[in-house]
Design a protein around this motif. Structure first.
Motif, PDB file in Angstrom:
ATOM      1  N   MET B 314       0.826  -1.202   0.000  1.00 28.28           N
ATOM      2  CA  MET B 314       0.000   0.000   0.000  1.00 28.28           C
ATOM      3  C   MET B 314       0.870   1.266   0.000  1.00 28.28           C
ATOM      4  O   MET B 314       0.348   2.368  -0.064  1.00 28.28           O
ATOM      5  N   GLU B 315       2.169   1.061   0.115  1.00 26.40           N
ATOM      6  CA  GLU B 315       3.108   2.175   0.238  1.00 26.40           C
ATOM      7  C   GLU B 315       2.802   3.302  -0.751  1.00 26.40           C
ATOM      8  O   GLU B 315       2.707   4.472  -0.374  1.00 26.40           O
ATOM      9  N   ASP B 316       2.611   2.917  -2.015  1.00 27.13           N
ATOM     10  CA  ASP B 316       2.451   3.934  -3.049  1.00 27.13           C
ATOM     11  C   ASP B 316       1.067   4.560  -3.066  1.00 27.13           C
ATOM     12  O   ASP B 316       0.862   5.635  -3.626  1.00 27.13           O
ATOM     13  N   MET B 317       0.105   3.861  -2.474  1.00 23.97           N
ATOM     14  CA  MET B 317      -1.265   4.398  -2.480  1.00 23.97           C
ATOM     15  C   MET B 317      -1.477   5.460  -1.409  1.00 23.97           C
ATOM     16  O   MET B 317      -2.394   6.255  -1.490  1.00 23.97           O
ATOM     17  N   ILE B 318      -0.628   5.422  -0.387  1.00 18.89           N
ATOM     18  CA  ILE B 318      -0.825   6.346   0.723  1.00 18.89           C
ATOM     19  C   ILE B 318      -0.076   7.647   0.432  1.00 18.89           C
ATOM     20  O   ILE B 318       1.120   7.626   0.150  1.00 18.89           O
ATOM     21  N   PRO B 319      -0.789   8.784   0.470  1.00 15.68           N
ATOM     22  CA  PRO B 319      -0.138  10.068   0.180  1.00 15.68           C
ATOM     23  C   PRO B 319       1.029  10.327   1.138  1.00 15.68           C
ATOM     24  O   PRO B 319       0.957   9.976   2.321  1.00 15.68           O
ATOM     25  N   ALA B 320       2.067  10.929   0.622  1.00 12.70           N
ATOM     26  CA  ALA B 320       3.264  11.188   1.422  1.00 12.70           C
ATOM     27  C   ALA B 320       2.947  12.068   2.635  1.00 12.70           C
ATOM     28  O   ALA B 320       3.495  11.866   3.720  1.00 12.70           O
ATOM     29  N   ASP B 321       2.022  13.024   2.457  1.00  6.99           N
ATOM     30  CA  ASP B 321       1.652  13.918   3.569  1.00  6.99           C
ATOM     31  C   ASP B 321       1.107  13.111   4.731  1.00  6.99           C
ATOM     32  O   ASP B 321       1.457  13.324   5.884  1.00  6.99           O
ATOM     33  N   LEU B 322       0.199  12.180   4.371  1.00  2.81           N
ATOM     34  CA  LEU B 322      -0.463  11.386   5.404  1.00  2.81           C
ATOM     35  C   LEU B 322       0.573  10.572   6.176  1.00  2.81           C
ATOM     36  O   LEU B 322       0.536  10.502   7.405  1.00  2.81           O
ATOM     37  N   LYS B 323       1.520   9.997   5.431  1.00  2.00           N
ATOM     38  CA  LYS B 323       2.563   9.220   6.087  1.00  2.00           C
ATOM     39  C   LYS B 323       3.359  10.090   7.046  1.00  2.00           C
ATOM     40  O   LYS B 323       3.676   9.677   8.170  1.00  2.00           O
ATOM     41  N   ALA B 324       3.668  11.294   6.595  1.00  2.00           N
ATOM     42  CA  ALA B 324       4.451  12.204   7.433  1.00  2.00           C
ATOM     43  C   ALA B 324       3.667  12.582   8.682  1.00  2.00           C
ATOM     44  O   ALA B 324       4.212  12.651   9.790  1.00  2.00           O
ATOM     45  N   GLU B 325       2.341  12.799   8.496  1.00  2.00           N
ATOM     46  CA  GLU B 325       1.505  13.160   9.653  1.00  2.00           C
ATOM     47  C   GLU B 325       1.486  12.027  10.675  1.00  2.00           C
ATOM     48  O   GLU B 325       1.597  12.253  11.876  1.00  2.00           O
ATOM     49  N   VAL B 326       1.342  10.793  10.156  1.00  2.00           N
ATOM     50  CA  VAL B 326       1.316   9.635  11.063  1.00  2.00           C
ATOM     51  C   VAL B 326       2.624   9.563  11.852  1.00  2.00           C
ATOM     52  O   VAL B 326       2.630   9.348  13.068  1.00  2.00           O
ATOM     53  N   GLU B 327       3.723   9.795  11.144  1.00  2.00           N
ATOM     54  CA  GLU B 327       5.034   9.753  11.803  1.00  2.00           C
ATOM     55  C   GLU B 327       5.124  10.847  12.877  1.00  2.00           C
ATOM     56  O   GLU B 327       5.619  10.605  13.990  1.00  2.00           O
ATOM     57  N   ALA B 328       4.594  12.031  12.541  1.00  2.00           N
ATOM     58  CA  ALA B 328       4.642  13.150  13.490  1.00  2.00           C
ATOM     59  C   ALA B 328       3.800  12.842  14.722  1.00  2.00           C
ATOM     60  O   ALA B 328       4.191  13.134  15.862  1.00  2.00           O
ATOM     61  N   ILE B 329       2.620  12.232  14.487  1.00  2.00           N
ATOM     62  CA  ILE B 329       1.745  11.887  15.621  1.00  2.00           C
ATOM     63  C   ILE B 329       2.439  10.858  16.504  1.00  2.00           C
ATOM     64  O   ILE B 329       2.373  10.934  17.733  1.00  2.00           O
ATOM     65  N   LYS B 330       3.131   9.910  15.882  1.00  2.00           N
ATOM     66  CA  LYS B 330       3.857   8.904  16.658  1.00  2.00           C
ATOM     67  C   LYS B 330       4.831   9.584  17.612  1.00  2.00           C
ATOM     68  O   LYS B 330       4.866   9.274  18.809  1.00  2.00           O
ATOM     69  N   GLN B 331       5.586  10.550  17.072  1.00  2.00           N
ATOM     70  CA  GLN B 331       6.525  11.274  17.933  1.00  2.00           C
ATOM     71  C   GLN B 331       5.768  12.036  19.019  1.00  2.00           C
ATOM     72  O   GLN B 331       6.202  12.087  20.171  1.00  2.00           O
ATOM     73  N   GLY B 332       4.620  12.600  18.617  1.00  2.00           N
ATOM     74  CA  GLY B 332       3.808  13.352  19.574  1.00  2.00           C
ATOM     75  C   GLY B 332       3.326  12.478  20.718  1.00  2.00           C
ATOM     76  O   GLY B 332       3.302  12.897  21.881  1.00  2.00           O
ATOM     77  N   ILE B 333       2.942  11.252  20.390  1.00  2.00           N
ATOM     78  CA  ILE B 333       2.481  10.339  21.439  1.00  2.00           C
ATOM     79  C   ILE B 333       3.647   9.964  22.345  1.00  2.00           C
ATOM     80  O   ILE B 333       3.519   9.934  23.573  1.00  2.00           O
ATOM     81  N   ILE B 334       4.806   9.712  21.739  1.00  2.00           N
ATOM     82  CA  ILE B 334       5.969   9.307  22.533  1.00  2.00           C
ATOM     83  C   ILE B 334       6.389  10.436  23.474  1.00  2.00           C
ATOM     84  O   ILE B 334       6.633  10.206  24.666  1.00  2.00           O
TER      85      ILE B 334
END
Lengths: 384, 342
Positions: B314-334
């Protein structure tokens, strides 16, 4: 499934005459030799299946050693075998009694579930009663509710002719969901849990464990005496009491029984009710002796295994007792088999099923082991 | 060594490879009792068992397991592993809580470790392994909300117990967070975090239920479904496979289902991983060293006890922005700037 309903009526009289001379030997073969050989063939086939699925020979040997060790090889093994046998025998007695009366009750599972639930609910509702009252009354509650639930199918059959196979299967399905519903009710559900699970049985309601003074892990409980008592009671009921005669007469030949003045409707309801009471008692013994509480599916298929058991025991109380011990041993031993040899516990289910297949097909067993049987000198040799 | 036979038969390639590496039986034995899902559920029990397998490979321990066929087996199964043959017994699942506590109290010298159950007060010879699964589920919820075309996502659980509903809580919180951030109205079907009510199959073994529940959610418009019920979810995956991943995607749980369910790997958007393999391995290792202590260990995003699986196909189907947001939220939770629990 014996041919007890249709075919019997036609050739019963003639066959009975033919059989009379060879009765003893015939009974012995049917009750003892066929089941013993069926077990042997099933074990051999079980080994072949293991081999076919790539299990190597030493492991197969090891797993059969584990099976023996886990069922009778130690005190704890015997305790586990008996623990597993108790509900199986109780429910099996009920089903055997039904078969004798010509009723094929598939509903033991549901009767067991509701009976067990009733026993749990009774025990914690009347928490505070002394042991001498609470435990027996909780068992009784289980028997009564199981009996009432089964009589629904009996009444439907007696009044409308609805076939008990269909109605008991449907009653099973209803009982599964009813249990799910009941276990969520605030007065039943355990405090602080959101999943369907009942409160625990108070200490005074429990069937006491018999050997926990030796080792707290030995689970065999006082339900053992209940089981032995029930075997004796059902034997007396079937073979020494008037109602038992009515059960058997209706099962052997409903028309003849009716001519003899036996009220068939009453017999059906009474037989279903008694069978259900025994199944309910099985459920009660399981929750009060082993599980401590009711949860969805706590019956664990005992009600269905008990059908096989009653067939294996030829619907005879003593036969059912031995069949129950065998199945209990297979269950306890199967666990050991998985631990020691890593062979799947599913294999035990296959062996159990194979035993039943061979019991149901005595001609096959006779063909495989011709030297184990007297040559049949009449057509009835395999019709039992 | 023996239990490998079965895995090999079931075609689990990873185990089969290890078959060759395991040699003589060793002095240390780790045992596992599964719940009714079975050892090969591609998810819950299998992930925990992988921890034992890893220990088998790397530490040379011996592993044994017992599958529970029914709830009435729990106590019996735990009992049949007693008697000194196991150095540590892993009991897998919340539902084994009572059976484990009883056995632990009756056998104070036997070491136990239970997944998904925290005793209060703690039992000295039991180490509980619990997981802040809602942290990873939050990410999956956010991702799903961003990926849903219909604006409806669905979830259902096995049984209404905390280790199941924590997935659903996190998932729906993640969707809410997405709505909050983007001003959208993505809906979650199948779980209401306030009333604690939702869709439950009431079992952990029926693939048919998994299919039927996913079908119902799909019929109600959901195009991404999160089944939290061990092997039941495989039924949902089969439905997604038939409908096509455009119509229905599945979010896996426990393991990275892309890897454990290779036949249907294309239907998984991602998986909410609960790294029981890693905690089981850790517990085995510390027990071997003689450092076992009763109590509690908690898996979080931070210590990688929980996490989101790679997106794989699914890597290519998911917009890059969304991936970046998910990564940012992960850091936010940590770092604590984003709160997962209400």
């Amino acid at each position: 499934m014996t041919t007890s309903i249709g075919k019997r009526e036609l050739d019963d009289a003639g066959r009975a005459l033919l059989n009379r001379s060879t009765r003893g030997r015939q009974d012995f073969e049917d009750l003892v030799v066929v089941p013993v050989f069926a077990v042997i063939v099933a074990l051999i086939l079980g080994a072949l299946i293991m081999f076919a699925t790539g299990v190597d020979l030493p492991t197969i040997g090891k797993s059969f050693v584990a099976l023996a060790k886990g069922s009778v090889g130690s005190l704890s093994a015997v305790s586990e075998t008996l623990t597993a046998a108790i509900p199986l025998v109780l429910a099996g007695l009920g089903l055997g009694l039904g078969f004798r009366a010509g009723l094929f009750n598939i509903g033991a599972e549901g009767q067991l579930l509701l009976g067990g639930t009733a026993a749990v609910v009774f025990s914690f509702t009347f928490d505070g009663l002394p042991f001498a009252l609470l435990m027996p009354l909780s068992l009784l509650a289980g028997a009564v509710v199981g009996g009432l639930y089964a009589s629904i199918a009996g009444i439907l059959k007696a009044t409308t002719g609805a076939h008990e196979v269909i109605s008991t299967i449907m009653l099973n399905l209803i009982s599964f969901q009813l249990l799910n519903y009941l276990l969520r009710q605030p007065f039943i559900q355990k405090e602080g849990r959101s999943d369907p699970i009942s409160k625990s049985v108070p200490d005074a309601g429990q069937l006491p464990r018999l050997l926990d003074w030796i080792d707290p892990n030995l689970r065999v409980h006082a339900g053992l005496f209940l089981m032995l008592g029930a075997v004796a009671l059902v034997w007396w009921l079937l073979f020494r009491s008037k109602i038992g005669f009515a059960f058997r007469a209706s099962g052997e030949n409903p028309d003849a029984a009716r001519y003899a003045g036996i009220k068939s409707g009453l017999v059906i309801v009474a037989a279903m009710g008694t069978a259900g009471a025994l199944a309910g008692l099985a459920g009660a013994a399981q929750v009060l002796g082993v599980l401590d509480r009711a949860s969805p599916g706590f019956s664990a298929g005992i009600g269905f295994d008990a059908i096989a058991l009653a067939l294996l025991g030829r619907s005879h109380p003593v036969g059912i007792l031995f069949a129950g011990l065998l199945f209990g041993g297979l269950e306890a031993g199967g666990r050991q088999m998985q631990v020691d040899a890593g062979v799947s516990i599913d294999l035990i289910a296959i062996i159990q099923a194979l035993i039943i297949v061979f019991i149901a097909a005595p001609l096959l067993v006779r063909a495989i082991f011709p030297w184990g049987f007297r040559k049949s000198d009449n057509a009835s040799g395999g019709s039992q | 060594m023996t239990s490998f036979t079965r895995h090999f038969l079931r075609g689990i390639a990873a185990s089969a490879l290890m078959l060759t590496t395991v040699t003589a039986a060793s002095a240390f034995t780790a045992c596992q009792v599964t719940d009714t899902g079975g050892i090969d559920d591609n998810s819950f029990n299998q992930t925990a068992w992988k921890g034992v397998l890893d220990a088998q490979e790397k530490l040379g321990v011996e592993g044994r397991y017992l599958e529970s066929q029914a709830e009435s087996d729990y106590e019996a199964n735990v009992n049949s592993l007693l008697g000194g043959q196991c150095d540590v017994i892993f009991t897998i699942g919340f539902l084994l809580g009572d059976a484990t506590a009883n056995a632990a109290k009756a056998n104070p010298d036997q070491k136990f470790s239970i997944v998904d159950f925290a005793y209060d007060p703690t039992i000295p010879n039991v180490l509980g392994q619990v997981y802040a699964t809602d942290q990873a589920a939050f990410l999956a919820g956010y991702l799903s909300a961003g990926m849903s075309k219909t604006g409806i996502v669905g979830t259902f659980g096995g049984i209404n117990i905390p280790p199941v509903t924590i997935f659903m809580d996190g998932f729906s919180a993640g969707v809410d967070y997405y709505n909050e951030q983007k001003g959208t109205t993505v809906q979650v079907l199948g779980w209401n975090a306030e009333s604690r009510e939702g869709l439950f199959t009431n079992n952990f073994d029926s693939l048919d239920d998994g299919r039927a529940f996913a079908q119902n959610l799909y019929d109600e418009g959901a195009d991404i479904v999160l089944p939290v019920a061990g092997p039941v979810g495989l039924g949902s995956a089969a439905l997604a496979d038939e409908l096509g991943t455009e119509a229905l995607k599945i979010v896996g749980v426990d393991a990275d289902l892309y890897l454990t369910d290779p036949a249907k790997k294309h239907v998984y958007l991602t998986s909410i991983m609960k790294r029981m393999d890693s905690t089981v391995y850790q517990v085995t290792e510390t027990t071997m060293k003689g450092e076992f202590e009763g109590g509690l260990i908690v898996g979080t995003l931070e210590n990688e006890g929980v996490g989101l699986a790679p997106y794989h196909d699914m890597e290519d189907m998911i917009p890059a922005d969304l991936k970046a947001e998910v990564e940012a939220i992960k850091q936010g939770i940590i770092d604590g700037s984003i709160k997962v629990g209400g």
